[in-house]
Design a protein around this motif. Structure first.
Motif, PDB file in Angstrom:
ATOM      1  N   THR A   1       0.969  -1.008  -0.258  1.00  0.00           N
ATOM      2  CA  THR A   1       0.117   0.272  -0.400  1.00  0.00           C
ATOM      3  C   THR A   1       0.673   1.713  -0.447  1.00  0.00           C
ATOM      4  O   THR A   1       0.201   2.178   0.247  1.00  0.00           O
ATOM      5  CB  THR A   1      -0.720   0.153   1.139  1.00  0.00           C
ATOM      6  OG1 THR A   1      -0.094  -0.063   2.615  1.00  0.00           O
ATOM      7  CG2 THR A   1      -1.633  -1.660   1.124  1.00  0.00           C
ATOM      8  N   HIS A   2       1.831   1.081   0.384  1.00  0.00           N
ATOM      9  CA  HIS A   2       3.151   2.452   0.524  1.00  0.00           C
ATOM     10  C   HIS A   2       2.521   3.086   1.401  1.00  0.00           C
ATOM     11  O   HIS A   2       2.898   4.339   1.897  1.00  0.00           O
ATOM     12  CB  HIS A   2       2.965   3.150  -0.895  1.00  0.00           C
ATOM     13  CG  HIS A   2       3.243   2.511  -1.966  1.00  0.00           C
ATOM     14  ND1 HIS A   2       4.643   2.059  -2.312  1.00  0.00           N
ATOM     15  CD2 HIS A   2       2.431   1.753  -3.451  1.00  0.00           C
ATOM     16  CE1 HIS A   2       4.607   0.882  -3.383  1.00  0.00           C
ATOM     17  NE2 HIS A   2       3.295   1.425  -4.254  1.00  0.00           N
ATOM     18  N   MET A   3       2.385   2.796   2.550  1.00  0.00           N
ATOM     19  CA  MET A   3       1.738   3.045   3.980  1.00  0.00           C
ATOM     20  C   MET A   3       1.887   2.297   4.739  1.00  0.00           C
ATOM     21  O   MET A   3       1.796   1.249   4.845  1.00  0.00           O
ATOM     22  CB  MET A   3       0.111   3.198   3.677  1.00  0.00           C
ATOM     23  CG  MET A   3      -0.276   4.629   2.966  1.00  0.00           C
ATOM     24  SD  MET A   3      -2.335   4.605   2.513  1.00  0.00           S
ATOM     25  CE  MET A   3      -2.854   3.604   1.846  1.00  0.00           C
ATOM     26  N   GLU A   4       1.970   3.071   5.971  1.00  0.00           N
ATOM     27  CA  GLU A   4       2.318   2.059   7.225  1.00  0.00           C
ATOM     28  C   GLU A   4       0.865   1.569   7.840  1.00  0.00           C
ATOM     29  O   GLU A   4      -0.384   2.463   8.088  1.00  0.00           O
ATOM     30  CB  GLU A   4       2.865   3.137   8.264  1.00  0.00           C
ATOM     31  CG  GLU A   4       3.496   2.554   9.265  1.00  0.00           C
ATOM     32  CD  GLU A   4       4.241   3.767  10.899  1.00  0.00           C
ATOM     33  OE1 GLU A   4       4.266   3.622  12.214  1.00  0.00           O
ATOM     34  OE2 GLU A   4       4.104   4.712  10.468  1.00  0.00           O
ATOM     35  N   ASN A   5       1.589   0.230   8.633  1.00  0.00           N
ATOM     36  CA  ASN A   5       0.236  -0.269   8.995  1.00  0.00           C
ATOM     37  C   ASN A   5      -0.090   0.553  10.140  1.00  0.00           C
ATOM     38  O   ASN A   5       0.420   0.492  11.305  1.00  0.00           O
ATOM     39  CB  ASN A   5       0.832  -1.852   9.322  1.00  0.00           C
ATOM     40  CG  ASN A   5      -0.550  -2.678  10.081  1.00  0.00           C
ATOM     41  OD1 ASN A   5      -1.730  -2.264  10.195  1.00  0.00           O
ATOM     42  ND2 ASN A   5      -0.165  -3.612  10.737  1.00  0.00           N
ATOM     43  N   THR A   6      -1.113   0.937  10.685  1.00  0.00           N
ATOM     44  CA  THR A   6      -1.304   1.550  11.935  1.00  0.00           C
ATOM     45  C   THR A   6      -2.851   1.318  12.393  1.00  0.00           C
ATOM     46  O   THR A   6      -2.938   2.116  13.240  1.00  0.00           O
ATOM     47  CB  THR A   6      -1.505   3.628  11.817  1.00  0.00           C
ATOM     48  OG1 THR A   6      -2.086   3.853  10.943  1.00  0.00           O
ATOM     49  CG2 THR A   6      -0.032   4.153  11.704  1.00  0.00           C
TER      50      THR A   6
END
Length: 328
Positions: free
Chosen positions: A145-150
């Protein structure tokens, strides 16, 4: 007379089978030499090649190996699986060896399966369990996703999942050693499959509601087993498996890998969907960027299959030791 003929026919059949596998093993070793490879390796199936190739390349980047995913049995039929691999057991060598999933062989202590006998095994149930090692799962979602898993704690989920299954898994292994029919693998594997739906996604509430339901099912089964077999004390069994590396926190590494992989892949996909939805709602990404990531969400499986953490946990460390012993 008839009995003697039967015995004689059986002996000839065994000799014919042995000759077939001995000759085939020699041919595989010669093929590897012809292809300028260090050795020929028979694996269980095509899917196994990627895992074993990645592992061997990590430790022996300068070496080439010739992989064989299936071979003809003594009747001339193309055959796959661990049973076919093990038919070569008596004819293995440094130039031709096998790489197999451990299934329960490691936990049940099959002494023949070791690097000295030219057998590399996963030590986890199968190679899929290695891809599901906790430490890399956040990165799988981030790469997709090119996003940090939060939005989801994989460590919390898989650790609790393992703790819930631990006692039941010990019962299952106990019966595998004594009377497998009393608690079959198919019966145990039913507890690995967790529900997921559009209206009740698996990761809702950090996955805790689903694990609460699993805890209830497992507790009910444990109560039944304790009532039915009050004479069984599992303390010694637990101690034996703890020495082999099985703890309440890492059960997920030793249960059927295909079921675990499906579960973890589902978790990763749900995490990615949630991350994308939140980014879209917060307008942190342009519509074009969101579409691009959505198109790539099917790559979660690809990134999960790249998830290998060397030198981090007991089964991988045991495998690394075996590779050094076999290949130097």
């Amino acid at each position: 007379m008839f009995g003697k003929n039967m015995k004689s026919n059986g002996k000839r059949e065994a000799e014919r089978r042995a000759q077939h596998y001995e000759a085939t093993a020699k041919r595989f070793a010669l093929d590897a030499k012809m292809f300028r490879c260090r050795a020929a390796i028979h694996v269980e199936n095509k899917d196994d090649i990627e895992f074993w190739s990645m592992v061997l390349k990590h430790f022996k980047p300068e070496e080439k190996f010739h992989f064989i995913a299936g071979s003809r049995n003594e009747y001339g039929r193309e055959t796959y699986g661990v049973t076919q691999c093990l038919k070569y057991y008596n004819y293995l060598s440094p130039a031709f060896f096998i790489c197999i999933d451990s299934d329960y062989r490691y936990l049940l202590q099959n002494q023949k399966m070791n690097a000295r006998n030219f057998v590399l095994q996963t030590y986890t149930y199968s190679f899929e369990n290695h891809h599901c090692f906790i430490d890399g799962l956040d990165n799988v979602c981030s790469r997709a996703t090119h996003m940090e898993n939060t939005v989801f704690d994989f460590r919390r989920f898989l650790t609790r999942f393992s703790r819930i299954l631990y006692e039941l898994f010990i019962w299952h292994l106990y019966f595998q050693n004594t009377q497998p029919a009393l608690f079959s693998q198919a019966d145990f594997d039913n507890y690995i499959v967790l529900p997921n739906s559009r209206y009740c996604p698996l990761i809702r509430g950090g996955g805790m509601p689903v694990l609460d339901d699993l805890q209830e099912r497992v507790s009910h089964r444990l109560d039944t087993l304790r009532r039915k077999y009050p004479q069984i004390n599992l303390n010694r069994t637990k101690g034996r498996y703890r020495k082999l590396g099985l703890t309440p926190e890492n059960v997920y590494l030793y249960i059927r890998g295909h079921n675990l992989y499906d579960l973890v892949l589902l978790l990763c996909k749900e995490v990615c969907k949630t991350l994308l939805r939140k980014a879209k709602e917060a307008k942190k990404a342009t519509p074009e960027e969101v579409k691009e990531v959505y198109r790539g969400r099917y790559s979660v499986d690809f990134y999960l299959r790249q998830n290998l953490k060397f030198g981090c946990y007991p089964p991988m460390l045991k495998l690394e030791k075996d590779i050094r012993l076999l290949l130097g």
